[in-house]
Design a protein around this motif. Structure first.
Motif, PDB file in Angstrom:
ATOM      1  N   THR A  35       0.851  -1.196   0.000  1.00 34.55           N
ATOM      2  CA  THR A  35       0.000   0.000   0.000  1.00 34.55           C
ATOM      3  C   THR A  35       0.882   1.238   0.000  1.00 34.55           C
ATOM      4  O   THR A  35       1.744   1.382   0.864  1.00 34.55           O
ATOM      5  CB  THR A  35      -0.917   0.015   1.239  1.00 34.55           C
ATOM      6  OG1 THR A  35      -1.860  -1.060   1.136  1.00 34.55           O
ATOM      7  CG2 THR A  35      -1.669   1.325   1.341  1.00 34.55           C
ATOM      8  N   HIS A  62       1.567   8.166   0.626  1.00 36.52           N
ATOM      9  CA  HIS A  62       1.682   9.362  -0.199  1.00 36.52           C
ATOM     10  C   HIS A  62       2.172  10.574   0.593  1.00 36.52           C
ATOM     11  O   HIS A  62       2.014  10.642   1.819  1.00 36.52           O
ATOM     12  CB  HIS A  62       0.328   9.688  -0.835  1.00 36.52           C
ATOM     13  CG  HIS A  62      -0.126   8.684  -1.843  1.00 36.52           C
ATOM     14  ND1 HIS A  62       0.211   8.748  -3.177  1.00 36.52           N
ATOM     15  CD2 HIS A  62      -0.896   7.569  -1.703  1.00 36.52           C
ATOM     16  CE1 HIS A  62      -0.338   7.733  -3.830  1.00 36.52           C
ATOM     17  NE2 HIS A  62      -1.017   6.998  -2.957  1.00 36.52           N
ATOM     18  N   SER A 104      -3.854  12.512  -1.347  1.00 38.18           N
ATOM     19  CA  SER A 104      -4.313  12.358  -2.718  1.00 38.18           C
ATOM     20  C   SER A 104      -3.598  11.178  -3.359  1.00 38.18           C
ATOM     21  O   SER A 104      -2.404  10.962  -3.123  1.00 38.18           O
ATOM     22  CB  SER A 104      -4.028  13.633  -3.528  1.00 38.18           C
ATOM     23  OG  SER A 104      -4.213  13.409  -4.910  1.00 38.18           O
ATOM     24  N   GLU A 105      -4.319  10.409  -4.152  1.00 35.99           N
ATOM     25  CA  GLU A 105      -3.726   9.271  -4.853  1.00 35.99           C
ATOM     26  C   GLU A 105      -2.707   9.727  -5.891  1.00 35.99           C
ATOM     27  O   GLU A 105      -1.845   8.950  -6.307  1.00 35.99           O
ATOM     28  CB  GLU A 105      -4.823   8.448  -5.543  1.00 35.99           C
ATOM     29  CG  GLU A 105      -5.787   7.756  -4.606  1.00 35.99           C
ATOM     30  CD  GLU A 105      -5.186   6.551  -3.910  1.00 35.99           C
ATOM     31  OE1 GLU A 105      -4.038   6.191  -4.231  1.00 35.99           O
ATOM     32  OE2 GLU A 105      -5.873   5.976  -3.045  1.00 35.99           O
ATOM     33  N   THR A 106      -2.792  10.990  -6.302  1.00 34.58           N
ATOM     34  CA  THR A 106      -1.868  11.503  -7.322  1.00 34.58           C
ATOM     35  C   THR A 106      -0.619  12.139  -6.727  1.00 34.58           C
ATOM     36  O   THR A 106       0.292  12.520  -7.460  1.00 34.58           O
ATOM     37  CB  THR A 106      -2.587  12.540  -8.207  1.00 34.58           C
ATOM     38  OG1 THR A 106      -3.063  13.617  -7.392  1.00 34.58           O
ATOM     39  CG2 THR A 106      -3.760  11.901  -8.941  1.00 34.58           C
ATOM     40  N   TRP A 132      -8.190  10.070   4.977  1.00 34.30           N
ATOM     41  CA  TRP A 132      -6.772   9.721   4.905  1.00 34.30           C
ATOM     42  C   TRP A 132      -6.176   9.691   6.303  1.00 34.30           C
ATOM     43  O   TRP A 132      -6.608  10.429   7.188  1.00 34.30           O
ATOM     44  CB  TRP A 132      -6.015  10.733   4.039  1.00 34.30           C
ATOM     45  CG  TRP A 132      -6.352  10.629   2.590  1.00 34.30           C
ATOM     46  CD1 TRP A 132      -7.444  11.167   1.970  1.00 34.30           C
ATOM     47  CD2 TRP A 132      -5.613   9.945   1.583  1.00 34.30           C
ATOM     48  NE1 TRP A 132      -7.434  10.857   0.633  1.00 34.30           N
ATOM     49  CE2 TRP A 132      -6.317  10.110   0.366  1.00 34.30           C
ATOM     50  CE3 TRP A 132      -4.414   9.218   1.584  1.00 34.30           C
ATOM     51  CZ2 TRP A 132      -5.870   9.561  -0.836  1.00 34.30           C
ATOM     52  CZ3 TRP A 132      -3.963   8.671   0.395  1.00 34.30           C
ATOM     53  CH2 TRP A 132      -4.684   8.840  -0.798  1.00 34.30           C
ATOM     54  N   SER A 146      -4.706   5.889   2.406  1.00 30.58           N
ATOM     55  CA  SER A 146      -6.162   5.921   2.376  1.00 30.58           C
ATOM     56  C   SER A 146      -6.716   5.134   3.559  1.00 30.58           C
ATOM     57  O   SER A 146      -6.276   4.016   3.846  1.00 30.58           O
ATOM     58  CB  SER A 146      -6.658   5.291   1.072  1.00 30.58           C
ATOM     59  OG  SER A 146      -8.061   5.110   1.103  1.00 30.58           O
ATOM     60  N   ARG A 194      -7.790   1.534   3.152  1.00 31.24           N
ATOM     61  CA  ARG A 194      -6.787   0.489   2.929  1.00 31.24           C
ATOM     62  C   ARG A 194      -6.213  -0.076   4.228  1.00 31.24           C
ATOM     63  O   ARG A 194      -5.454  -1.039   4.194  1.00 31.24           O
ATOM     64  CB  ARG A 194      -5.638   1.031   2.084  1.00 31.24           C
ATOM     65  CG  ARG A 194      -6.012   1.361   0.644  1.00 31.24           C
ATOM     66  CD  ARG A 194      -4.826   2.007  -0.058  1.00 31.24           C
ATOM     67  NE  ARG A 194      -5.100   2.292  -1.452  1.00 31.24           N
ATOM     68  CZ  ARG A 194      -4.736   1.515  -2.459  1.00 31.24           C
ATOM     69  NH1 ARG A 194      -4.078   0.399  -2.228  1.00 31.24           N
ATOM     70  NH2 ARG A 194      -5.011   1.841  -3.713  1.00 31.24           N
TER      71      ARG A 194
END
Length: 211
Positions: free
Chosen positions: A142, A145, A149-151, A173, A186, A189
């Motif tokens: 996993t 970040h 954000s996933e980006t 988050w 996240s 997850r």
């Protein structure tokens, strides 16, 4: 008696998973608030906390702490019992220091907890810590970040079914990690961030029901 193996947190910089991060250091300074407002807010927060410090059946919690709430295992040898007492049968032994568990009910000395596998057991309060932790539920790595954000850039990765320290959660988050590698994962997850009860407090201690 069964046991549960100890997981491991991995990152590019081998972060110290036992050290939590001071969330205040990551947040911008806030404007001063009048003392009267602060006092009123404090009373409201206290009232809310007292209202939440009850068990599912409505009785006050012996610890005066809210249920459900998150704790972690202090050591890698924690016995899980069928009931709230040392005379109850040992169901299994947890071997994962720092593993998060969710308290769903309690007595003065014992805590009924829900674990990442959905199992329910009674654990003595002396082997539990108030520190927060996160457990990677996925069978895959996993990403951790840099932002919520996933980006956003990936700073580290949690290995499958691994444990890491958790600071706080906001906006879906959770901030995890130690001094050398920390970031956001996240909430969906991991096990360790949900605010709702994940196991039925009235369920008898034992393995999770078959699905």
């Amino acid at each position: 008696m069964s046991s549960k193996a100890s997981p491991r947190f991995q990152s590019a910089d081998e972060a110290d998973a036992s050290e939590t991060v001071d969330s205040a250091a990551r947040r911008p300074a806030r404007a001063a608030v009048p003392a009267v407002v602060v006092g009123a807010m404090a009373l409201m927060c206290l009232a809310a906390a007292q209202a939440a410090a009850v068990m599912p059946d409505g009785r006050p919690t012996p610890s005066r702490q809210p249920v459900p709430r998150w704790l972690t295992l202090k050591s890698d040898e924690v016995r899980a019992r069928q009931g709230p007492g040392s005379d109850y049968r040992i169901l299994w032994e947890y071997r994962a220091a720092g593993l998060p568990v969710q308290v769903v009910a309690e007595t003065r000395e014992w805590r009924k907890v829900c674990d990442p596998d959905g199992a329910v057991a009674w654990i003595h309060r002396s082997v539990l810590s108030g520190r927060r932790g996160a457990f990677n539920l996925s069978a895959e790595e996993t990403p951790v970040h840099a932002g919520r954000s996933e980006t956003s850039p990936v700073r580290a990765r949690l290995s499958p079914r691994s444990v890491v320290s958790l600071d706080d959660c906001e906006g879906g988050w959770c901030h995890v990690g130690g001094r050398q590698a920390s970031g956001w994962v996240s909430e969906a997850r991991i096990f360790g961030g949900a605010t709702r009860a994940l196991c039925d407090a009235n369920r008898a201690a034992g393995a999770a029901p078959a699905r």
